[in-house]
Design a protein around this motif. Structure first.
Motif, PDB file in Angstrom:
ATOM      1  N   GLU A   7       0.799  -1.208   0.000  1.00 63.44           N
ATOM      2  CA  GLU A   7       0.000   0.000   0.000  1.00 63.44           C
ATOM      3  C   GLU A   7       0.837   1.267   0.000  1.00 63.44           C
ATOM      4  N   ARG A   8       2.124   1.143   0.199  1.00 61.60           N
ATOM      5  CA  ARG A   8       3.005   2.285   0.239  1.00 61.60           C
ATOM      6  C   ARG A   8       2.976   3.035  -1.080  1.00 61.60           C
ATOM      7  N   VAL A   9       3.094   4.366  -1.017  1.00 64.19           N
ATOM      8  CA  VAL A   9       2.996   5.200  -2.213  1.00 64.19           C
ATOM      9  C   VAL A   9       4.060   4.841  -3.230  1.00 64.19           C
ATOM     10  N   GLY A  10       5.273   4.639  -2.813  1.00 63.41           N
ATOM     11  CA  GLY A  10       6.356   4.386  -3.744  1.00 63.41           C
ATOM     12  C   GLY A  10       6.665   2.925  -3.966  1.00 63.41           C
ATOM     13  N   SER A  11       5.773   2.044  -3.561  1.00 61.41           N
ATOM     14  CA  SER A  11       6.079   0.625  -3.675  1.00 61.41           C
ATOM     15  C   SER A  11       5.952   0.139  -5.108  1.00 61.41           C
ATOM     16  N   LEU A  12       6.701  -0.882  -5.412  1.00 61.59           N
ATOM     17  CA  LEU A  12       6.647  -1.494  -6.726  1.00 61.59           C
ATOM     18  C   LEU A  12       5.575  -2.570  -6.732  1.00 61.59           C
ATOM     19  N   PRO A  13       4.814  -2.661  -7.808  1.00 57.18           N
ATOM     20  CA  PRO A  13       3.751  -3.666  -7.849  1.00 57.18           C
ATOM     21  C   PRO A  13       4.314  -5.064  -8.077  1.00 57.18           C
ATOM     22  N   SER A  14       3.514  -6.037  -7.763  1.00 56.36           N
ATOM     23  CA  SER A  14       3.903  -7.413  -8.043  1.00 56.36           C
ATOM     24  C   SER A  14       2.643  -8.217  -8.304  1.00 56.36           C
ATOM     25  N   GLY A  15       2.813  -9.343  -8.957  1.00 57.53           N
ATOM     26  CA  GLY A  15       1.685 -10.205  -9.268  1.00 57.53           C
ATOM     27  C   GLY A  15       0.668  -9.509 -10.157  1.00 57.53           C
ATOM     28  N   VAL A  16      -0.590  -9.642  -9.820  1.00 58.14           N
ATOM     29  CA  VAL A  16      -1.667  -9.042 -10.594  1.00 58.14           C
ATOM     30  C   VAL A  16      -1.681  -7.522 -10.410  1.00 58.14           C
ATOM     31  N   GLY A  17      -0.998  -7.024  -9.401  1.00 54.53           N
ATOM     32  CA  GLY A  17      -0.938  -5.586  -9.142  1.00 54.53           C
ATOM     33  C   GLY A  17      -0.352  -4.794 -10.293  1.00 54.53           C
ATOM     34  N   ILE A  18       0.414  -5.439 -11.159  1.00 56.51           N
ATOM     35  CA  ILE A  18       0.981  -4.713 -12.297  1.00 56.51           C
ATOM     36  C   ILE A  18      -0.096  -4.329 -13.303  1.00 56.51           C
ATOM     37  N   ILE A  64      11.424  -8.095 -26.185  1.00 58.99           N
ATOM     38  CA  ILE A  64      11.926  -9.172 -25.319  1.00 58.99           C
ATOM     39  C   ILE A  64      12.227  -8.653 -23.917  1.00 58.99           C
ATOM     40  N   VAL A  65      12.919  -7.520 -23.820  1.00 60.17           N
ATOM     41  CA  VAL A  65      13.279  -6.993 -22.502  1.00 60.17           C
ATOM     42  C   VAL A  65      12.031  -6.540 -21.745  1.00 60.17           C
ATOM     43  N   THR A  66      11.085  -5.914 -22.434  1.00 55.58           N
ATOM     44  CA  THR A  66       9.841  -5.504 -21.772  1.00 55.58           C
ATOM     45  C   THR A  66       9.071  -6.714 -21.276  1.00 55.58           C
ATOM     46  N   PHE A  67       9.028  -7.767 -22.076  1.00 54.84           N
ATOM     47  CA  PHE A  67       8.351  -8.985 -21.643  1.00 54.84           C
ATOM     48  C   PHE A  67       9.042  -9.587 -20.416  1.00 54.84           C
ATOM     49  N   LEU A  68      10.369  -9.642 -20.439  1.00 54.26           N
ATOM     50  CA  LEU A  68      11.105 -10.162 -19.279  1.00 54.26           C
ATOM     51  C   LEU A  68      10.893  -9.279 -18.052  1.00 54.26           C
ATOM     52  N   TRP A  69      10.866  -7.968 -18.258  1.00 49.83           N
ATOM     53  CA  TRP A  69      10.633  -7.022 -17.164  1.00 49.83           C
ATOM     54  C   TRP A  69       9.242  -7.253 -16.565  1.00 49.83           C
ATOM     55  N   LEU A  70       8.265  -7.473 -17.430  1.00 50.60           N
ATOM     56  CA  LEU A  70       6.900  -7.760 -16.991  1.00 50.60           C
ATOM     57  C   LEU A  70       6.855  -9.056 -16.177  1.00 50.60           C
ATOM     58  N   VAL A  71       7.562 -10.066 -16.630  1.00 50.69           N
ATOM     59  CA  VAL A  71       7.600 -11.347 -15.922  1.00 50.69           C
ATOM     60  C   VAL A  71       8.262 -11.191 -14.555  1.00 50.69           C
ATOM     61  N   VAL A  72       9.343 -10.423 -14.475  1.00 53.29           N
ATOM     62  CA  VAL A  72      10.019 -10.200 -13.194  1.00 53.29           C
ATOM     63  C   VAL A  72       9.067  -9.538 -12.203  1.00 53.29           C
ATOM     64  N   CYS A  75       6.172 -12.027 -11.259  1.00 54.65           N
ATOM     65  CA  CYS A  75       6.607 -13.143 -10.400  1.00 54.65           C
ATOM     66  C   CYS A  75       7.248 -12.673  -9.103  1.00 54.65           C
ATOM     67  N   GLU A  76       7.151 -11.382  -8.823  1.00 49.94           N
ATOM     68  CA  GLU A  76       7.693 -10.791  -7.600  1.00 49.94           C
ATOM     69  C   GLU A  76       9.195 -11.006  -7.454  1.00 49.94           C
ATOM     70  N   GLY A  77       9.921 -10.928  -8.547  1.00 52.97           N
ATOM     71  CA  GLY A  77      11.368 -11.106  -8.506  1.00 52.97           C
ATOM     72  C   GLY A  77      12.125  -9.866  -8.095  1.00 52.97           C
ATOM     73  N   HIS A  78      11.455  -8.762  -7.912  1.00 54.47           N
ATOM     74  CA  HIS A  78      12.125  -7.499  -7.617  1.00 54.47           C
ATOM     75  C   HIS A  78      12.250  -7.212  -6.136  1.00 54.47           C
ATOM     76  N   LYS A  79      11.494  -7.866  -5.305  1.00 58.68           N
ATOM     77  CA  LYS A  79      11.537  -7.727  -3.844  1.00 58.68           C
ATOM     78  C   LYS A  79      11.353  -6.288  -3.369  1.00 58.68           C
ATOM     79  N   ASN A  80      10.689  -5.462  -4.186  1.00 57.34           N
ATOM     80  CA  ASN A  80      10.282  -4.109  -3.816  1.00 57.34           C
ATOM     81  C   ASN A  80      11.445  -3.233  -3.353  1.00 57.34           C
ATOM     82  N   SER A  81      12.555  -3.246  -4.054  1.00 59.49           N
ATOM     83  CA  SER A  81      13.700  -2.447  -3.656  1.00 59.49           C
ATOM     84  C   SER A  81      13.830  -1.201  -4.525  1.00 59.49           C
TER      85      SER A  81
END
Length: 154
Positions: A7-18, A64-72, A75-81
């Motif tokens: 819910e944080r303002v600057g948080s990165l989305p993950s899963g369906v949140g994207i 390709i890179v956009t698709f990989l970025w979308l997958v990351v 799949c929550e591979g970014h760990k919100n950093s």
């Protein structure tokens, strides 16, 4: 009351949140427009080869890179950093520069092709590719601006 990470303002989305956040929902139109540029340029006669080859490289690379970025992100591979937020801005800045150069190159090639046969099917396909190329550039630019705002509020 503390806000959760999602819910944080600057948080990165993950899963369906994207599919619900302002900058990240632009992945879909970026992929659609980029894929259409790729398909349309590939379906025409490659004359001259150099500018059309650059357009193909940019559209395939960004697709390709956009698709990989979308997958990351999905799949929550970014760990919100914050590093991922910065990387998102850098990638979209690079994509804007690449797509803008490819769009201008494709437009110039299409204008030059107009003088030979403005009624041909290839010319009309090239026009469609130019339109989708500039649309992809616009979507990447909007995504860059929104990602930069998110990065600053992270």
């Amino acid at each position: 009351m503390s806000a959760t990470t999602a819910e944080r303002v600057g948080s990165l989305p993950s899963g369906v949140g994207i599919c619900r956040t302002a900058p990240d929902i632009l992945y879909i139109p970026e992929l659609i427009c980029g894929g259409l540029v790729w398909i349309l340029v590939a379906s025409t006669l490659v004359i001259p080869a150099n500018p059309q080859g650059w357009v193909m490289f940019v559209s395939i690379f960004c697709f390709i890179v956009t698709f990989l970025w979308l997958v990351v992100f999905a799949c929550e591979g970014h760990k919100n950093s914050q590093g991922w937020a910065a990387a998102d801005c850098v990638y979209h800045a690079v994509a804007v520069i690449l797509y803008l150069s490819a769009s201008v190159s494709l437009a110039k090639t299409t204008i030059d092709f107009q003088t030979s046969d403005p009624t041909s099917k290839t010319y009309k396909i090239d026009i469609a590719a130019v339109v989708f190329s500039f649309l992809a550039t616009l979507f990447y630019f909007i995504h860059l601006i929104l990602s930069a705002i998110r990065w600053k509020t992270f």
